[in-house]
Design a protein around this motif. Structure first.
Motif, PDB file in Angstrom:
ATOM      1  N   SER B  56      27.700  49.043   4.539  1.00 52.39           N
ATOM      2  CA  SER B  56      28.522  47.842   4.640  1.00 52.39           C
ATOM      3  C   SER B  56      27.707  46.703   5.247  1.00 52.39           C
ATOM      4  CB  SER B  56      29.728  48.118   5.531  1.00 52.39           C
ATOM      5  OG  SER B  56      30.554  49.063   4.920  1.00 52.39           O
ATOM      6  N   PRO B  57      28.170  45.463   5.010  1.00 50.49           N
ATOM      7  CA  PRO B  57      27.506  44.332   5.663  1.00 50.49           C
ATOM      8  C   PRO B  57      27.663  44.452   7.179  1.00 50.49           C
ATOM      9  CG  PRO B  57      29.109  43.580   4.035  1.00 50.49           C
ATOM     10  CD  PRO B  57      29.311  45.046   4.208  1.00 50.49           C
ATOM     11  N   THR B  58      26.667  43.989   7.923  1.00 48.78           N
ATOM     12  CA  THR B  58      26.762  44.009   9.384  1.00 48.78           C
ATOM     13  C   THR B  58      26.388  42.643   9.938  1.00 48.78           C
ATOM     14  OG1 THR B  58      24.521  44.863   9.427  1.00 48.78           O
ATOM     15  CG2 THR B  58      26.302  46.474   9.678  1.00 48.78           C
ATOM     16  N   GLU B  59      26.613  42.465  11.220  1.00 49.03           N
ATOM     17  CA  GLU B  59      26.254  41.241  11.941  1.00 49.03           C
ATOM     18  C   GLU B  59      26.753  39.995  11.229  1.00 49.03           C
ATOM     19  OE1 GLU B  59      22.084  41.404  13.026  1.00 49.03           O
ATOM     20  OE2 GLU B  59      22.293  43.595  13.085  1.00 49.03           O
ATOM     21  N   GLY B  60      28.056  39.952  11.017  1.00 46.86           N
ATOM     22  CA  GLY B  60      28.651  38.769  10.402  1.00 46.86           C
ATOM     23  C   GLY B  60      28.095  38.502   9.003  1.00 46.86           C
ATOM     24  N   MET B  61      27.862  39.578   8.282  1.00 41.33           N
ATOM     25  CA  MET B  61      27.383  39.516   6.886  1.00 41.33           C
ATOM     26  C   MET B  61      25.997  38.919   6.752  1.00 41.33           C
ATOM     27  SD  MET B  61      30.608  38.872   4.429  1.00 41.33           S
ATOM     28  CE  MET B  61      31.418  37.501   5.198  1.00 41.33           C
ATOM     29  N   THR B  62      25.227  38.899   7.828  1.00 43.39           N
ATOM     30  CA  THR B  62      23.857  38.401   7.692  1.00 43.39           C
ATOM     31  C   THR B  62      22.876  39.548   7.526  1.00 43.39           C
ATOM     32  OG1 THR B  62      23.588  38.388  10.086  1.00 43.39           O
ATOM     33  CG2 THR B  62      24.299  36.330   9.055  1.00 43.39           C
ATOM     34  N   ALA B  63      23.363  40.750   7.583  1.00 38.86           N
ATOM     35  CA  ALA B  63      22.479  41.899   7.387  1.00 38.86           C
ATOM     36  C   ALA B  63      23.307  43.033   6.785  1.00 38.86           C
ATOM     37  CB  ALA B  63      21.865  42.332   8.720  1.00 38.86           C
ATOM     38  N   GLY B  64      22.670  44.175   6.569  1.00 40.62           N
ATOM     39  CA  GLY B  64      23.396  45.324   6.041  1.00 40.62           C
ATOM     40  C   GLY B  64      23.499  45.289   4.529  1.00 40.62           C
ATOM     41  N   GLY B  65      24.368  46.163   3.986  1.00 42.52           N
ATOM     42  CA  GLY B  65      24.411  46.351   2.536  1.00 42.52           C
ATOM     43  C   GLY B  65      25.611  45.706   1.880  1.00 42.52           C
ATOM     44  N   ILE B  66      25.910  46.174   0.680  1.00 45.63           N
ATOM     45  CA  ILE B  66      26.965  45.536  -0.111  1.00 45.63           C
ATOM     46  C   ILE B  66      27.948  46.552  -0.672  1.00 45.63           C
ATOM     47  CG2 ILE B  66      25.640  43.522  -0.826  1.00 45.63           C
ATOM     48  CD1 ILE B  66      25.126  45.162  -3.449  1.00 45.63           C
ATOM     49  N   MET B  67      27.948  47.757  -0.107  1.00 43.87           N
ATOM     50  CA  MET B  67      28.744  48.819  -0.709  1.00 43.87           C
ATOM     51  C   MET B  67      30.206  48.425  -0.950  1.00 43.87           C
ATOM     52  SD  MET B  67      30.827  51.587   0.081  1.00 43.87           S
ATOM     53  CE  MET B  67      30.544  52.195   1.730  1.00 43.87           C
ATOM     54  N   PRO B  68      30.904  47.822   0.024  1.00 42.13           N
ATOM     55  CA  PRO B  68      32.323  47.509  -0.218  1.00 42.13           C
ATOM     56  C   PRO B  68      32.520  46.528  -1.373  1.00 42.13           C
ATOM     57  CG  PRO B  68      31.727  47.139   2.089  1.00 42.13           C
ATOM     58  CD  PRO B  68      30.462  47.381   1.356  1.00 42.13           C
ATOM     59  N   ALA B  69      31.579  45.586  -1.500  1.00 40.06           N
ATOM     60  CA  ALA B  69      31.706  44.607  -2.571  1.00 40.06           C
ATOM     61  C   ALA B  69      31.458  45.253  -3.936  1.00 40.06           C
ATOM     62  CB  ALA B  69      30.738  43.455  -2.353  1.00 40.06           C
TER      63      ALA B  69
END
Lengths: 256, 289
Positions: B56-69
């Motif tokens: 999942s996205p992390t840190e307010g969508m500035t890092a991490g992945g895109i699995m939920p999308a």
């Protein structure tokens, strides 16, 4: 004539919108014979043929009066099931039109329709297919490739297949609308031979533009002109001693 | 005899110029596709990894992945297909095989063309009014997918109808003359031969659905959700909206991230298109007219 005629029309008239294509056609076509319909383009011979299995009615603007009987039954009676009529009165078209299925499935098509959802045991189906293909002299040519597409056959073989696929439901009448005009001379000869062989077993009505074909491959001949029947007699008489000047002119090639 | 006249020379010059001009136009058409793909791969490839796809996205969508999308897009597309394919294919069969050409069918055709011309944002508003509010589905996958489904209905209808009409009329005549009903004709002969075209249309529709943003942003897609959808009544994230959000609405997103998302989205769409081409060739090889 003691026998019921295979096809009888009684003062049959047909209009395409306001154009009258058939005028008072009264005919008896004998059972088990080959009858050819000849006449110049637009004289109504194909229309007449298409009345016999009522396929002409697919056009919404056709109006018909008079009677058509097949084997003594009025085909325009309200209780007639069109689907049954079309199986009993099979049709072969000008261009061979096998379905885009295997050879086996093409021949089995009508048989399967007739049996509905009932499963047909394989041996029974094989027997039906073989019998039909043998009857049209095609068995030896295709017995090893029954599962190939029917569209891979030559035109001559396709046309024979189109005849074969009518046979499993035991039709009484075969209507053929210029069955050889898309074929080369060798194919024409082969299909004519086949038609000749089928006489007796089926009543065959064949529309043709080819006078020589009518003469070679039919026993009875109907000459039509402008929507009317001019002459209907045994083929050899009609060609040797036509009774009407129009017939004589046409068969001698003075118009057509 | 046979030697060139000044007129021939002139004709030849014009002919050459026309060919070069038209050829250039064709190159111009391909160029943007290559540039877009190149740019996306160049800038986005570094962030692509299995982890990127599966977290999942992390840190307010500035890092991490895109699995939920990614998952959300799959949800939206599947439900939209469940809606539009049965309706669209059935309507196309009716229009092509049963309907007579009269003023009613002409009005229906006009309606289909107009439906295809409605801008997607208008579909979005319709979706809000009809599905979110009137039918009380709320902002949910169901509402968003229904909106998408209606939007792509004309595509399905038109492509299916074309596929049906590509089946030669002679086959139908042959069937009818043998005493088959219309339905038997359709089921045994027309559909088996039109199926490749129908599938192609459906897959093209999928690829279009996957990329749409406007129709889903008011009806069911969310900026960010801390959980995954479990039913059609949940909201969901979606790739296209996610891309919009992280490119324009969230500060401090590393440059490569939106490119990575875009790359995944376009890869999804291109894979769909490639599948449709494979389908078509495989199914077409079987027929011979």
């Amino acid at each position: 004539m003691a026998e019921t005629p295979a096809i009888r029309t009684d003062r049959l008239c047909l209009w395409y919108r306001t154009f009258q294509a058939l005028h008072d056609i009264s005919l008896d076509i004998e059972q088990g014979r080959i009858t050819s319909l000849i006449g110049p383009s637009g004289c109504g011979k194909s229309t007449l043929l298409r009345c016999m299995n009522r396929i002409v009615e697919r056009l919404p603007y056709v109006r018909i009066t008079g009677g058509i009987e097949v084997l003594g039954h009025d085909v325009r009676a309200p209780e007639v099931e069109l689907l049954q009529l079309r199986r009993q009165v099979g049709m072969v078209f000008q261009r061979p039109n096998p379905l885009p299925l295997s050879i086996r499935d093409n021949v089995a098509f009508t048989y399967r329709l007739q049996r509905g959802t009932q499963r047909i045991p394989r041996p029974e189906l094989d027997e039906v297919v073989e019998a039909a293909l043998r009857e049209v002299l095609l068995w030896d040519a295709v017995k090893d490739r029954l599962d190939d597409s029917a569209l891979g056959l030559s035109l001559e073989e396709q046309q024979k297949l189109c005849i074969a696929r009518l046979l499993p439901v035991k039709p009484a009448v075969l209507l053929m609308d210029e069955p050889c005009s898309a074929l080369d001379p060798a194919g024409t000869e082969a299909v004519e031979e086949l038609i000749w062989k089928l006489r007796g077993a089926y009543t065959i009505v064949i529309v043709t533009h080819n006078m020589a074909q009518a003469r070679r491959a039919s026993e009875s001949c109907i000459f039509m002109l402008m929507g009317r029947v001019v002459e209907h007699r045994p083929t050899d008489e009609l060609f040797v001693a036509p009774q009407h000047p129009e017939t004589a002119d046409y068969i001698e090639g003075r118009y057509g | 005899m046979f030697s060139s006249t000044p007129l021939d020379a002139r004709n030849k010059r014009i002919q050459n110029r026309v060919r070069i001009l038209f050829g250039l136009m064709t190159v111009l058409l391909v160029l943007p596709v290559l540039l877009i793909l190149g740019l996306l791969v160049y800038k986005g490839a570094p962030v692509i990894s299995l982890e990127f796809l599966l977290t999942s996205p992390t840190e307010g969508m500035t890092a991490g992945g895109i699995m939920p999308a990614l998952l959300g897009t799959i949800w939206l597309v599947s439900v939209a297909l469940l809606v539009s394919v049965p309706v669209g294919v059935a309507a196309a069969i009716f229009l092509s095989e049963y309907a007579r050409d009269n003023w009613v069918t002409r009005v229906i055709n006009l309606a289909i063309i107009n439906l295809a011309g409605v801008p997607s944002i208008v579909h979005a508003l319709f979706g809000v009014g009809a599905f979110v509010l009137f039918f009380r589905f709320g902002t949910s996958i169901l509402a968003a997918s229904l909106t998408l489904g209606i939007m792509t209905l004309p595509v399905v209808i038109v492509s299916t109808r074309e596929a049906l009409q590509a089946v030669p009329h002679a086959f139908r005549e042959a069937c009818w003359a043998m005493g088959a009903t219309r339905w038997q004709t359709i089921w045994r002969v027309v559909l088996p031969n039109a199926v490749s075209g129908i599938l192609t249309g459906i897959i093209l529709e999928v690829s279009r659905t996957a990329g749409e943003t406007a129709p889903i942003m008011f009806t069911g897609a969310a900026f960010f959700l801390p959980y995954l959808p479990v039913s059609v009544y949940d909201q969901t994230m979606a790739l296209s909206l996610h891309l919009f959000v992280i490119s324009t609405q969230v500060p401090g997103v590393p440059e490569a991230l939106p490119f990575g998302v875009a790359l995944v989205l376009i890869a999804l769409v291109l894979t769909m298109n490639a599948t449709s081409i494979v389908f078509r060739t495989v199914l077409r090889r079987r027929r011979k007219w």
